[in-house]
Design a protein around this motif. Structure first.
Motif, PDB file in Angstrom:
ATOM      1  N   SER A  51       0.851  -1.207   0.000  1.00  0.00           N
ATOM      2  CA  SER A  51       0.000   0.000   0.000  1.00  0.00           C
ATOM      3  C   SER A  51       0.874   1.239   0.000  1.00  0.00           C
ATOM      4  CB  SER A  51      -0.923  -0.002   1.234  1.00  0.00           C
ATOM      5  OG  SER A  51      -0.151  -0.054   2.431  1.00  0.00           O
ATOM      6  N   SER A  52       2.129   1.048  -0.392  1.00  0.00           N
ATOM      7  CA  SER A  52       3.108   2.132  -0.289  1.00  0.00           C
ATOM      8  C   SER A  52       3.512   2.685  -1.641  1.00  0.00           C
ATOM      9  CB  SER A  52       4.364   1.629   0.440  1.00  0.00           C
ATOM     10  OG  SER A  52       4.052   1.141   1.715  1.00  0.00           O
ATOM     11  N   LEU A  53       2.840   2.286  -2.694  1.00  0.00           N
ATOM     12  CA  LEU A  53       3.267   2.735  -4.015  1.00  0.00           C
ATOM     13  C   LEU A  53       2.928   4.207  -4.212  1.00  0.00           C
ATOM     14  CD1 LEU A  53       2.233  -0.275  -6.321  1.00  0.00           C
ATOM     15  CD2 LEU A  53       4.507   0.292  -5.414  1.00  0.00           C
ATOM     16  N   THR A  54       3.754   4.860  -4.970  1.00  0.00           N
ATOM     17  CA  THR A  54       3.483   6.227  -5.399  1.00  0.00           C
ATOM     18  C   THR A  54       3.316   6.212  -6.903  1.00  0.00           C
ATOM     19  OG1 THR A  54       5.835   6.715  -5.611  1.00  0.00           O
ATOM     20  CG2 THR A  54       4.811   7.190  -3.479  1.00  0.00           C
ATOM     21  N   ASP A  55       2.812   7.266  -7.407  1.00  0.00           N
ATOM     22  CA  ASP A  55       2.469   7.302  -8.826  1.00  0.00           C
ATOM     23  C   ASP A  55       3.712   7.107  -9.682  1.00  0.00           C
ATOM     24  OD1 ASP A  55       0.637   7.664 -10.983  1.00  0.00           O
ATOM     25  OD2 ASP A  55       1.583   9.652 -11.307  1.00  0.00           O
ATOM     26  N   GLY A  56       3.571   6.174 -10.639  1.00  0.00           N
ATOM     27  CA  GLY A  56       4.611   5.941 -11.631  1.00  0.00           C
ATOM     28  C   GLY A  56       5.678   4.937 -11.231  1.00  0.00           C
ATOM     29  N   GLN A  57       5.572   4.375 -10.039  1.00  0.00           N
ATOM     30  CA  GLN A  57       6.577   3.375  -9.655  1.00  0.00           C
ATOM     31  C   GLN A  57       6.395   2.079 -10.459  1.00  0.00           C
ATOM     32  OE1 GLN A  57       6.194   3.360  -5.254  1.00  0.00           O
ATOM     33  NE2 GLN A  57       8.366   4.021  -5.251  1.00  0.00           N
ATOM     34  N   THR A  58       7.560   1.397 -10.679  1.00  0.00           N
ATOM     35  CA  THR A  58       7.578   0.177 -11.506  1.00  0.00           C
ATOM     36  C   THR A  58       7.805  -1.040 -10.615  1.00  0.00           C
ATOM     37  OG1 THR A  58       8.474   1.387 -13.389  1.00  0.00           O
ATOM     38  CG2 THR A  58       8.732  -1.037 -13.395  1.00  0.00           C
ATOM     39  N   VAL A  59       6.976  -2.054 -10.847  1.00  0.00           N
ATOM     40  CA  VAL A  59       7.076  -3.306 -10.061  1.00  0.00           C
ATOM     41  C   VAL A  59       7.523  -4.445 -11.000  1.00  0.00           C
ATOM     42  CG1 VAL A  59       5.855  -4.987  -8.632  1.00  0.00           C
ATOM     43  CG2 VAL A  59       5.291  -2.533  -8.468  1.00  0.00           C
ATOM     44  N   THR A  60       8.545  -5.188 -10.544  1.00  0.00           N
ATOM     45  CA  THR A  60       8.998  -6.400 -11.274  1.00  0.00           C
ATOM     46  C   THR A  60       9.259  -7.534 -10.273  1.00  0.00           C
ATOM     47  OG1 THR A  60      11.318  -5.739 -11.149  1.00  0.00           O
ATOM     48  CG2 THR A  60      10.100  -5.103 -13.142  1.00  0.00           C
ATOM     49  N   CYS A  61       9.504  -8.730 -10.814  1.00  0.00           N
ATOM     50  CA  CYS A  61       9.830  -9.900  -9.953  1.00  0.00           C
ATOM     51  C   CYS A  61      10.964 -10.703 -10.606  1.00  0.00           C
ATOM     52  CB  CYS A  61       8.605 -10.781  -9.764  1.00  0.00           C
ATOM     53  SG  CYS A  61       8.895 -12.190  -8.639  1.00  0.00           S
ATOM     54  N   ILE A  62      11.955 -11.009  -9.801  1.00  0.00           N
ATOM     55  CA  ILE A  62      13.070 -11.874 -10.266  1.00  0.00           C
ATOM     56  C   ILE A  62      12.868 -13.269  -9.680  1.00  0.00           C
ATOM     57  CG2 ILE A  62      15.556 -12.254 -10.244  1.00  0.00           C
ATOM     58  CD1 ILE A  62      15.890  -9.215  -9.936  1.00  0.00           C
ATOM     59  N   VAL A  63      12.813 -14.241 -10.567  1.00  0.00           N
ATOM     60  CA  VAL A  63      12.622 -15.640 -10.146  1.00  0.00           C
ATOM     61  C   VAL A  63      13.946 -16.394 -10.332  1.00  0.00           C
ATOM     62  CG1 VAL A  63      11.408 -17.788 -10.605  1.00  0.00           C
ATOM     63  CG2 VAL A  63      10.187 -15.610 -10.710  1.00  0.00           C
ATOM     64  N   THR A  64      14.343 -17.126  -9.296  1.00  0.00           N
ATOM     65  CA  THR A  64      15.557 -17.967  -9.374  1.00  0.00           C
ATOM     66  C   THR A  64      15.148 -19.432  -9.252  1.00  0.00           C
ATOM     67  OG1 THR A  64      16.914 -16.229  -8.387  1.00  0.00           O
ATOM     68  CG2 THR A  64      17.798 -18.495  -8.364  1.00  0.00           C
ATOM     69  N   SER A  65      15.506 -20.212 -10.278  1.00  0.00           N
ATOM     70  CA  SER A  65      15.172 -21.647 -10.286  1.00  0.00           C
ATOM     71  C   SER A  65      16.272 -22.449  -9.588  1.00  0.00           C
ATOM     72  CB  SER A  65      15.017 -22.139 -11.723  1.00  0.00           C
ATOM     73  OG  SER A  65      14.858 -23.542 -11.750  1.00  0.00           O
ATOM     74  N   ASN A  66      15.862 -23.416  -8.780  1.00  0.00           N
ATOM     75  CA  ASN A  66      16.849 -24.346  -8.204  1.00  0.00           C
ATOM     76  C   ASN A  66      16.887 -25.670  -8.968  1.00  0.00           C
ATOM     77  OD1 ASN A  66      14.474 -25.523  -7.447  1.00  0.00           O
ATOM     78  ND2 ASN A  66      14.811 -25.350  -5.226  1.00  0.00           N
ATOM     79  N   ASP A  67      16.363 -25.654 -10.170  1.00  0.00           N
ATOM     80  CA  ASP A  67      16.387 -26.834 -11.050  1.00  0.00           C
ATOM     81  C   ASP A  67      17.815 -27.046 -11.549  1.00  0.00           C
ATOM     82  OD1 ASP A  67      16.015 -28.792 -12.948  1.00  0.00           O
ATOM     83  OD2 ASP A  67      14.100 -27.963 -13.633  1.00  0.00           O
ATOM     84  N   ALA A  68      18.365 -28.264 -11.331  1.00  0.00           N
ATOM     85  CA  ALA A  68      19.746 -28.555 -11.732  1.00  0.00           C
ATOM     86  C   ALA A  68      19.938 -28.449 -13.228  1.00  0.00           C
ATOM     87  CB  ALA A  68      20.148 -29.948 -11.252  1.00  0.00           C
ATOM     88  N   CYS A  69      18.891 -28.597 -13.996  1.00  0.00           N
ATOM     89  CA  CYS A  69      19.022 -28.574 -15.446  1.00  0.00           C
ATOM     90  C   CYS A  69      18.621 -27.237 -16.053  1.00  0.00           C
ATOM     91  CB  CYS A  69      18.184 -29.687 -16.067  1.00  0.00           C
ATOM     92  SG  CYS A  69      18.803 -31.341 -15.673  1.00  0.00           S
ATOM     93  N   ALA A  70      18.456 -26.194 -15.234  1.00  0.00           N
ATOM     94  CA  ALA A  70      18.138 -24.871 -15.767  1.00  0.00           C
ATOM     95  C   ALA A  70      19.349 -24.328 -16.502  1.00  0.00           C
ATOM     96  CB  ALA A  70      17.732 -23.935 -14.643  1.00  0.00           C
ATOM     97  N   THR A  71      19.107 -23.895 -17.741  1.00  0.00           N
ATOM     98  CA  THR A  71      20.243 -23.382 -18.503  1.00  0.00           C
ATOM     99  C   THR A  71      20.685 -22.026 -17.971  1.00  0.00           C
ATOM    100  OG1 THR A  71      18.668 -22.485 -20.099  1.00  0.00           O
ATOM    101  CG2 THR A  71      19.630 -24.630 -20.590  1.00  0.00           C
ATOM    102  N   ILE A  72      19.685 -21.154 -17.609  1.00  0.00           N
ATOM    103  CA  ILE A  72      19.954 -19.872 -16.942  1.00  0.00           C
ATOM    104  C   ILE A  72      19.088 -19.879 -15.691  1.00  0.00           C
ATOM    105  CG2 ILE A  72      19.818 -17.359 -17.079  1.00  0.00           C
ATOM    106  CD1 ILE A  72      20.047 -17.636 -20.120  1.00  0.00           C
ATOM    107  N   PRO A  73      19.665 -19.790 -14.532  1.00  0.00           N
ATOM    108  CA  PRO A  73      18.865 -20.025 -13.319  1.00  0.00           C
ATOM    109  C   PRO A  73      17.876 -18.902 -12.974  1.00  0.00           C
ATOM    110  CG  PRO A  73      21.123 -19.464 -12.752  1.00  0.00           C
ATOM    111  CD  PRO A  73      21.099 -19.621 -14.233  1.00  0.00           C
ATOM    112  N   THR A  74      18.108 -17.666 -13.455  1.00  0.00           N
ATOM    113  CA  THR A  74      17.225 -16.554 -13.055  1.00  0.00           C
ATOM    114  C   THR A  74      16.490 -15.988 -14.263  1.00  0.00           C
ATOM    115  OG1 THR A  74      18.975 -14.916 -13.307  1.00  0.00           O
ATOM    116  CG2 THR A  74      18.715 -15.935 -11.135  1.00  0.00           C
ATOM    117  N   ALA A  75      15.296 -15.422 -13.972  1.00  0.00           N
ATOM    118  CA  ALA A  75      14.494 -14.748 -15.009  1.00  0.00           C
ATOM    119  C   ALA A  75      13.820 -13.526 -14.385  1.00  0.00           C
ATOM    120  CB  ALA A  75      13.458 -15.698 -15.583  1.00  0.00           C
ATOM    121  N   THR A  76      13.734 -12.458 -15.136  1.00  0.00           N
ATOM    122  CA  THR A  76      13.088 -11.217 -14.654  1.00  0.00           C
ATOM    123  C   THR A  76      11.763 -11.042 -15.387  1.00  0.00           C
ATOM    124  OG1 THR A  76      15.237 -10.204 -14.232  1.00  0.00           O
ATOM    125  CG2 THR A  76      13.332  -8.728 -14.390  1.00  0.00           C
TER     126      THR A  76
END
Length: 502
Positions: A468-493
């Motif tokens: 409930s703390s957002l101000t006008d124009g702020q950008t929200v994203t999420c970084i996901v990190t996989s713990n899958d041993a066969c992930a070619t690139i472990p993180t995705a944005t």
């Protein structure tokens, strides 16, 4: 004569060559002149044997009182057949022959003369059958010479002077060599016991004393001083298997060169004669370290020769044990689809195993060129089965190949994680609460989440983010990190969401 050796041979082939020649002998000559000064048979013999290169010693009659007096003499010559000799001295001559000594005994023209009696006593005491059967007067020439003594180093066919003589006959071990008008006047005694010496006699001394036909005397001396009158051929001992298995029969064969002699065999194991092992070949089951050799006896008319071959040692007997064990291993049987695999073939229980070769198999099919103990493959599919077969040589094995226990692979697909976020509102009032949710794909396990507002980490490790703390124009994203041993690139944005706040 027995020939022994202490040399130990491994299982191999053995050649033996022997040559038996006359040697420089020590000859004892019992004197003759005590009977009459003109009885110079002792000096006649002395001259002949020394001319031949032997050592001659003229001995008194009393030397026959004790056999120890004859120690060191290879041959004894009793030169006078007219000197009376007590039984005790005849026994000494007998014992000398029994111990291997060789003797010439001069007999005379009458069957009752001392020399005739001495010869008959000695040879019959040592197992022969013999008797003097008659006497012949006058000239007995030409006295024919035949047999071994005619064919010596100085061949002779007849004696040119033989004046009076006694003739006789004997059994198998009495060999005549002088003949006149179908009667025999000279004899060789050949004992049934190969340890005994030989005895020669002729029943007239004049042909020697007067110097007729010295070549026959030389042949008699050669005959009595030779190591053997048998020429030993080459002997070649062979063995059927140089690396026998435990419990496997092995055959030894004595290969003897050409010889006129009759041959008998006695095989020995660890210096013990084996009962019944009397053929040219000997087959048995041996123990590791056994020593095998053969006593070979060559026999001819008046001689026998024993040869003991060098021992052959059974050094290597492989046990009929378990076959080798082949194991296939890898770092892991669960891999990623882009991962290469290195497999190792390990062999244990390899005693006696030689010439090992490998063949790798994939799903039951041979892999071309995969013939080393280490194998690498770049592409595997889920459920693939890898195995290895090893071929080998092992003399005592019931098989010549072994198959490893196969290993099955789990192959996980290699993936790059994907994430998208969404919110329940695009426009909110200041201080109003808003929810964001993250949706992930191409992730086989639970990832971690990091929410970001204008690049600053916020929130918790969860797929939902409420603020409930957002101000006008702020950008929200999420970084996901996989713990899958066969992930070619472990993180995705994720995608970015801009929220309007009024």
């Amino acid at each position: 004569m027995n020939i022994f050796t202490n040399i130990t041979y491994r299982l191999t082939f053995v050649f033996i060559f022997f040559a038996h020649l006359a040697f420089s002998a020590n000859i004892g000559i019992v004197e003759s002149q005590s009977f009459h000064p003109l009885q110079v048979m002792d000096t006649k013999w002395e001259t002949i044997v020394t001319t031949m290169g032997h050592t001659a010693t003229i001995l008194p009659q009393t030397s026959l009182d004790d056999i120890d007096n004859l120690a060191g003499y290879d041959v004894l010559v009793v030169t006078n057949g007219l000197i009376m000799m007590p039984v005790s001295r005849q026994e000494v001559i007998r014992d000398y022959v029994a111990q291997g000594g060789n003797v010439y005994i001069q007999a005379e023209y009458q069957v009752t003369e001392p020399g005739n009696e001495i010869f008959e006593y000695v040879v019959t005491q040592l197992g022969a059958t013999f008797s003097w059967t008659g006497e012949a007067n006058g000239s007995l020439t030409p006295m024919n010479v035949f047999g071994d003594l005619a064919e010596g180093n100085a061949p002779i066919s007849a004696i040119d002077h033989y004046w009076y003589g006694a003739y006789g006959s004997g059994g198998d071990h009495i060999i005549p060599f002088l003949e006149y008008e179908n009667k025999n006047y000279g004899f060789i005694f050949c004992s049934t016991n190969p340890a005994h010496g030989k005895v020669i006699t002729t029943s007239d001394q004049d042909w020697i004393r007067l110097g007729y036909n010295p070549e026959l005397v030389q042949n008699m001396v050669d005959y009595l001083t030779a190591n053997s009158n048998i020429t030993i051929p080459s002997i070649f001992v062979s063995v059927s298997d140089t690396e026998p298995c435990d419990g496997e029969p092995v055959t030894f064969t004595a290969n003897v060169g050409s010889t006129p002699s009759s041959i008998t065999y006695q095989w020995m194991v660890n210096n013990v004669a084996i009962l019944g092992a009397t053929d040219v070949s000997f087959t048995s089951v041996f123990n590791n370290g056994d020593l095998v050799n053969c006593q070979i006896t060559f026999s001819e008319s008046c001689a026998s020769e024993q040869v003991l071959t060098p021992p052959l040692e059974i050094l290597t007997i492989f046990p009929l044990g378990n076959p080798p064990v082949l194991t296939v291993s890898t770092a892991s049987t669960t891999i990623c689809s882009t991962e290469s695999v290195t497999a190792f073939a390990t062999v244990t229980n390899i005693a006696g195993v030689n010439n090992m070769t490998y063949q790798w198999m994939l799903n039951g099919q041979e892999i071309l060129g995969a013939t080393s103990a280490v194998f690498q493959i770049n592409t595997m599919n889920d459920g693939d089965v890898l195995n290895c077969i090893m071929a080998y040589d092992a003399p005592c094995s019931n098989s010549n190949q072994v198959v490893a226990t196969p290993i099955t692979f789990t192959v996980n697909t290699s993936m790059t994680p994907l994430v998208t976020i969404s919110s329940d509102f695009a426009n909110i009032c200041a201080g109003e609460s808003i929810d964001f949710s993250a949706n992930v794909a191409q992730i086989s396990s639970t990832p971690t989440y990091q929410w970001m507002v204008d690049g600053v980490a916020v929130g918790t490790d969860a797929p939902l983010f409420t603020t409930s703390s957002l101000t006008d124009g702020q950008t929200v994203t999420c970084i996901v990190t996989s713990n899958d041993a066969c992930a070619t690139i472990p993180t995705a944005t994720s995608n970015a969401l801009v929220i309007n706040v009024s």
